[in-house]
Enzyme design. Structure first.
Site, PDB file in Angstrom:
ATOM      1  N   SER A  44     -18.792  56.398 -43.465  1.00 39.87           N
ATOM      2  CA  SER A  44     -17.551  56.734 -42.762  1.00 39.87           C
ATOM      3  C   SER A  44     -16.405  57.067 -43.704  1.00 39.87           C
ATOM      4  CB  SER A  44     -17.146  55.578 -41.841  1.00 39.87           C
ATOM      5  OG  SER A  44     -17.008  54.375 -42.572  1.00 39.87           O
ATOM      6  N   GLY A  81     -21.230  54.733 -40.524  1.00 39.68           N
ATOM      7  CA  GLY A  81     -22.154  53.628 -40.296  1.00 39.68           C
ATOM      8  C   GLY A  81     -23.421  53.689 -41.113  1.00 39.68           C
ATOM      9  N   ASN A 110     -21.643  49.584 -46.016  1.00 38.61           N
ATOM     10  CA  ASN A 110     -22.172  48.977 -44.792  1.00 38.61           C
ATOM     11  C   ASN A 110     -23.267  47.951 -45.091  1.00 38.61           C
ATOM     12  OD1 ASN A 110     -20.602  50.357 -42.704  1.00 38.61           O
ATOM     13  ND2 ASN A 110     -21.627  52.194 -43.425  1.00 38.61           N
ATOM     14  N   ASP A 191      -8.052  48.835 -38.518  1.00 39.47           N
ATOM     15  CA  ASP A 191      -9.204  47.961 -38.747  1.00 39.47           C
ATOM     16  C   ASP A 191      -9.217  47.353 -40.138  1.00 39.47           C
ATOM     17  OD1 ASP A 191      -9.955  50.097 -40.361  1.00 39.47           O
ATOM     18  OD2 ASP A 191     -11.686  50.669 -39.156  1.00 39.47           O
ATOM     19  N   HIS A 194     -10.813  51.277 -43.085  1.00 37.85           N
ATOM     20  CA  HIS A 194     -10.844  52.725 -43.287  1.00 37.85           C
ATOM     21  C   HIS A 194      -9.464  53.263 -43.670  1.00 37.85           C
ATOM     22  CE1 HIS A 194     -14.379  52.007 -40.674  1.00 37.85           C
ATOM     23  NE2 HIS A 194     -14.920  52.911 -41.468  1.00 37.85           N
TER      24      HIS A 194
END
Length: 226
Positions: A44, A81, A110, A191, A194
């Protein structure tokens, strides 16, 4: 009055010349080497998660290449992801399809967020780097740092594995894609994982000094081959 035979012969010769010129043009076009390709295999952080695609650092890289007069075409194969396992399943087909001169590997975050063992992540990254290098591609490995809530010991092991993989394989290394960004909440999305659109130019600046020599080397090889 001209003989019909003479006129027909002249016309035929003209057609042959035109056909020869066209054939030469087709051969020259077919033999011209395509521009070198740069493949970005990421998650991402390289897929512009939460921002417009044209605002992401990979899109900004495309603009930088044009500004710098570098011939590379960018193929962004990043998927939000994605893990190192996902990258390993996708890389062979991507290498075959695009034959990149440079491969940028931005994976592992991830895996770390899922708490995978650092040795397992390092082994997967090593396999990715070596598979790309086996095709003759230059490889840049991009690392990240985990949030502090994952514990100091695990976070340090995770951060260190990128340097170890780069040293073992000879790949170029950007230790932290989010350097100077993750520490500034104003540059991160809600979040906390990011980067925002405003942070994307900084991401490119973190990558560019290490990537540039690989681009210059492969641009020269392409010009020499042509």
């Amino acid at each position: 009055m001209r003989s019909p035979c003479v006129s027909s012969t002249s016309a035929w010769r003209l057609l042959l010349r035109v056909a020869a010129l066209l054939a030469g043009l087709v051969v020259a076009t077919a033999s011209a080497d395509p521009p070198p390709r740069l493949l970005v295999l990421g998650d991402s952080l390289s897929a512009s998660f939460g921002t417009a695609l044209d605002q992401g650092w990979v899109s900004l890289l495309k603009q930088r290449l044009a500004t710098e007069g570098l011939p590379h075409q960018v193929v962004n194969a990043s998927i939000s992801g994605d893990t190192t396992a996902g990258g390993r399943s996708r890389l062979p087909a991507l290498l075959a399809a695009h034959e990149p001169a440079v491969v940028v590997i931005e994976l592992g975050a991830n895996d770390g967020l899922r708490g995978f063992p650092p040795k397992r992540i390092a082994a997967a990254l090593t396999a990715l780097v070596e598979e790309a290098q086996a095709t003759g591609a230059q490889v840049l490995l991009i690392g990240v740092r985990l949030p502090p809530n994952y514990g100091t010991r695990y976070a340090e092991q995770f951060q260190r594995l990128y340097a170890e993989v780069a040293e073992d394989t000879g790949a170029a290394l950007v230790p932290r894609l989010l350097a100077g960004v993750a520490e500034d909440r104003a540059l991160m999305q809600a979040d906390g994982l990011h980067p925002s659109a405003a942070a994307q130019p900084r991401l490119l600046e973190n990558v560019w000094p290490v990537l540039l020599p690989l681009l210059q080397a492969t641009a020269r090889v392409s010009e020499a081959g042509g």
